[in-house]
Design an enzyme around this catalytic site. Structure first.
Site, PDB file in Angstrom:
ATOM      1  N   SER A 172      46.036  71.925  58.474  1.00 54.56           N
ATOM      2  CA  SER A 172      44.274  72.427  58.420  1.00 54.56           C
ATOM      3  C   SER A 172      43.189  71.766  59.588  1.00 54.56           C
ATOM      4  O   SER A 172      43.380  72.579  60.056  1.00 54.56           O
ATOM      5  CB  SER A 172      43.003  73.339  57.473  1.00 54.56           C
ATOM      6  OG  SER A 172      43.854  74.702  56.746  1.00 54.56           O
TER       7      SER A 172
ATOM      8  N   SER B 190      43.275  76.368  58.334  1.00 51.23           N
ATOM      9  CA  SER B 190      42.019  76.708  58.203  1.00 51.23           C
ATOM     10  C   SER B 190      41.037  76.618  58.639  1.00 51.23           C
ATOM     11  O   SER B 190      40.249  77.059  58.602  1.00 51.23           O
ATOM     12  CB  SER B 190      42.303  76.274  56.365  1.00 51.23           C
ATOM     13  OG  SER B 190      41.872  75.425  56.609  1.00 51.23           O
TER      14      SER B 190
ATOM     15  N   LYS C  76      32.764  72.780  59.417  1.00 52.43           N
ATOM     16  CA  LYS C  76      33.562  73.854  58.623  1.00 52.43           C
ATOM     17  C   LYS C  76      32.968  74.429  57.490  1.00 52.43           C
ATOM     18  O   LYS C  76      31.990  73.544  56.623  1.00 52.43           O
ATOM     19  CB  LYS C  76      34.958  73.305  58.251  1.00 52.43           C
ATOM     20  CG  LYS C  76      35.725  74.205  57.461  1.00 52.43           C
ATOM     21  CD  LYS C  76      37.253  73.007  57.295  1.00 52.43           C
ATOM     22  CE  LYS C  76      38.049  73.946  56.398  1.00 52.43           C
ATOM     23  NZ  LYS C  76      40.079  74.204  56.522  1.00 52.43           N
TER      24      LYS C  76
END
Lengths: 422, 422
Positions: free
Chosen positions: B171, B147, B78
């Site tokens: 997330s 996210s 990420k």
């Protein structure tokens, strides 16, 4: 009574004088910069000083541009904390000239509160044990302690009234004791660690060096109302670690305890339970394992620019598996639960802060009196309480209940009064 | 049985094939890159792909240069995690083109273990709620969740077998459920957060997306021996939050619980106690306050480049004092103590992972089913357990005892078998 030079004022006195108009931020900043000019070739507390910017910002503050509880006050920050407008080297040649993209959260918060970042202070290599350039302000042949060496020395030497430091074992408590200033390590996690170059994320705690307990409280909590403690219950906490302390350290600590008692505190003596004695070794293991992970990039790409002792330290727990690490973390939580019982009959614990006076040489001294309390996530504060045979400061450590930092600070303010009373 | 294409293999199958010589790391990497070429214009999981370096490293691995439990395996991370050789933008235009000085600890560790960083994946703005470009791999009109949007989509779509994500509320759990992959959020602090751009340091937890529970375990614990669980005790944990879940979510969850029971688990139903119901709101406050601090620099210097909703969110707890924040932290610890009782008669809790299937549009869906467990620091795992009315994945969340991640993973492996059995 002679008014101290502006650069030796407490932060709160300086802020009050600025508020009242009897002192300008610019005059304060210039006094600090003059002191640095005069002394820092010897003390070497700062890695970087940004005089022009600090003066410009002080002028802005004097024109009313800044607001907040630190309005116009210069502060410094250990060079393990990112700053966007000053190079940040983490005490390592690997990062010489490194320019972070943002300020660490605590620096940004202090600036938002009106403070001026005067400069960055020396740190041991990645906030571990390898010494940096800083010397003890009262005796340059001695260490100021570490790893927050520059922050402790700068506050002690009248270069800046407040400075951020960090602690993974005893990196705030020990240099504060050596340098004769207040060192406050909050409960784990109280000060946001964004922008801190981590050594051991489960232990690393940001704190402050200050000249008074009230200053330390103000730096972290702002204008919070000070709590009036009732009769303070103090437990002198004996442990096997006391055996390493110099006689004068114990004598001074016990004399300080008696002064607290005369001041109205209820005193008792407890012994650290076996489960917590055992936790001392766990802190060392956890700390070494996490350091190995935190510096995985540097180990891989810059191993030859890690100091030999750091190269050794990052290998100390190379054999620990993630499953073993998870167990170590569970042991940490168990020790934290057990520690609560220390406060069944006490508001604060009294403990040594260092073996004795600052040692001669560059070695930063043993972190033994800090590691356990950092591992337990408890708030701790080092207070100057006496002088040793060489005339250098001796500190005492107060340890509070997890999360009750304002109560620890209230107790420390009371203790500070007792220390000054004799 | 048809062998899946290399890029759809589980990580462990791929590693076994590489070990045996039936698959080269280069062939695996090329299959992943081909899939990205083919699909990522639609899915938009990656912010950056480093094809040349990945192929070069794969060749090195094939020549025996790499060693370790992830030897020759591509992975993604990420873009909230620093990488030294790929730009890292944290999902914000403020950091477009930003080049960190070092890899995040988890990326460096995966590389040390022989893994190859294939690329960085899309994240919502600073890992909050503002959507990024990624679309749901099975229906580009829908969100993949957030996210950790790109990591979930990349693993689901056969672009990479493993990807790191982070969770502050939900997330990892939510996008894993939406995309139909395994999402594992470890106990707080298990994966070293050095080099993570923090949103809320007291909550932010690094975890992994994988295609199987065994892959997730391998990514975090390496070749740890899997524990054989005894008869698993599962508590279906009802709460007021269930009211927001779609009927199919609850039906699927309860059907999954019955399958666990048929598989040998002992099943009971508990209701979340009032103290923990109340903790949901505390997580939101703590998270907003810490986000405000973590982004203090960006608020000050780049406010106009924060999205309107983030500008609003960082002000949500502007009125909270540090003393109030310290109390909030104490409430968090109290909730964590209270949560232990949920496991008096249970090894794992069963809970929804999301309202239902991935929503149409870019909004990443409600994080409501994750916030509490993240606040409690408990390990959690999202497992694909069914399909909704649109034919898209539905997940179930398993929550384990703090620090007993290997037991949660063993339970999840058992549950995965039950989910596949029908």
């Amino acid at each position: 009574m002679k008014t101290p030079a502006p650069n030796f004022l407490s932060a709160l006195s300086a802020l009050r004088a600025i508020e009242e108009g009897s002192l300008s931020s610019e005059a304060l900043v210039r006094a600090c910069l003059d002191r640095i000019d005069e002394r820092d070739a010897t003390v070497r507390a700062f890695t970087q000083v940004d005089s022009e910017r600090a003066i410009a910002q002080a002028r802005q503050a004097d024109r009313g541009a800044a607001a907040g509880p630190l309005r116009g006050l210069p502060f410094a920050a250990k060079d393990i904390l990112d700053s966007a407008d000053l190079p940040t080297a983490y005490g390592s040649p690997i990062y010489a000239g490194h320019r972070p993209a943002a300020d660490a959260a605590c620096i940004a918060a202090a600036r938002e509160a009106g403070g001026l970042l005067l400069g960055k202070t020396e740190t041991c290599e990645f906030a571990t044990l390898t010494p940096c350039a800083t010397r003890h302000p009262l005796d340059p042949s001695r260490t100021p302690g570490g790893s927050s060496s520059g922050s402790a020395a700068a506050v002690a030497d009248g270069m800046v009234p407040l400075a951020f430091g960090t602690q993974t074992s005893a990196s705030i408590i020990r240099p504060a004791a050596y340098c004769g200033v207040v060192g406050y390590k909050p409960s784990y996690g109280l000060i946001n660690t964004s922008g801190l170059k981590h050594a051991s994320p489960s232990l690393d705690t940001i704190g402050v060096f200050a000249r008074t307990v009230a200053d330390a409280r103000h730096a972290v909590f702002g204008p919070a109302s000070a709590r009036e403690p009732g009769a303070l219950r103090v437990s002198v906490c004996e442990s096997s670690q006391w055996a390493a302390a110099r006689p004068e350290t114990i004598e001074t600590l016990l004399a300080f305890a008696r002064r607290l008692e005369r001041g109205g505190a209820r005193l008792r003596t407890v012994h650290l339970p076996p489960g917590l004695e055992a936790a001392v070794a766990l802190q060392a293991r956890l700390s070494a394992f996490e350091l190995r992970q935190s510096l995985a990039y540097e180990r891989r790409w810059h191993r030859d620019r890690l100091s030999p002792r750091l190269q050794q330290r990052v290998e100390a727990e190379a054999g620990l598996s993630m499953a073993g690490y998870a167990e170590l973390r569970s042991s940490m939580r168990a020790a934290q639960r057990e520690a609560a019982s220390l406060f069944d009959d006490a508001d604060v614990l009294l403990y040594p802060a260092a073996d004795g006076e600052a040692e001669v040489g560059m070695e930063t001294g043993s972190p033994r009196y800090g590691g356990l309390w950092t591992f337990l996530h408890l708030p701790a504060l080092s207070l100057p309480v006496g002088r040793g045979p060489a005339g250098l400061p001796l500190g005492a450590q107060l340890i509070g209940v997890l999360g009750r930092d304002l109560e620890l600070l209230a107790a420390a303010a009371f203790a500070e009064g007792c220390a000054a009373a004799d």
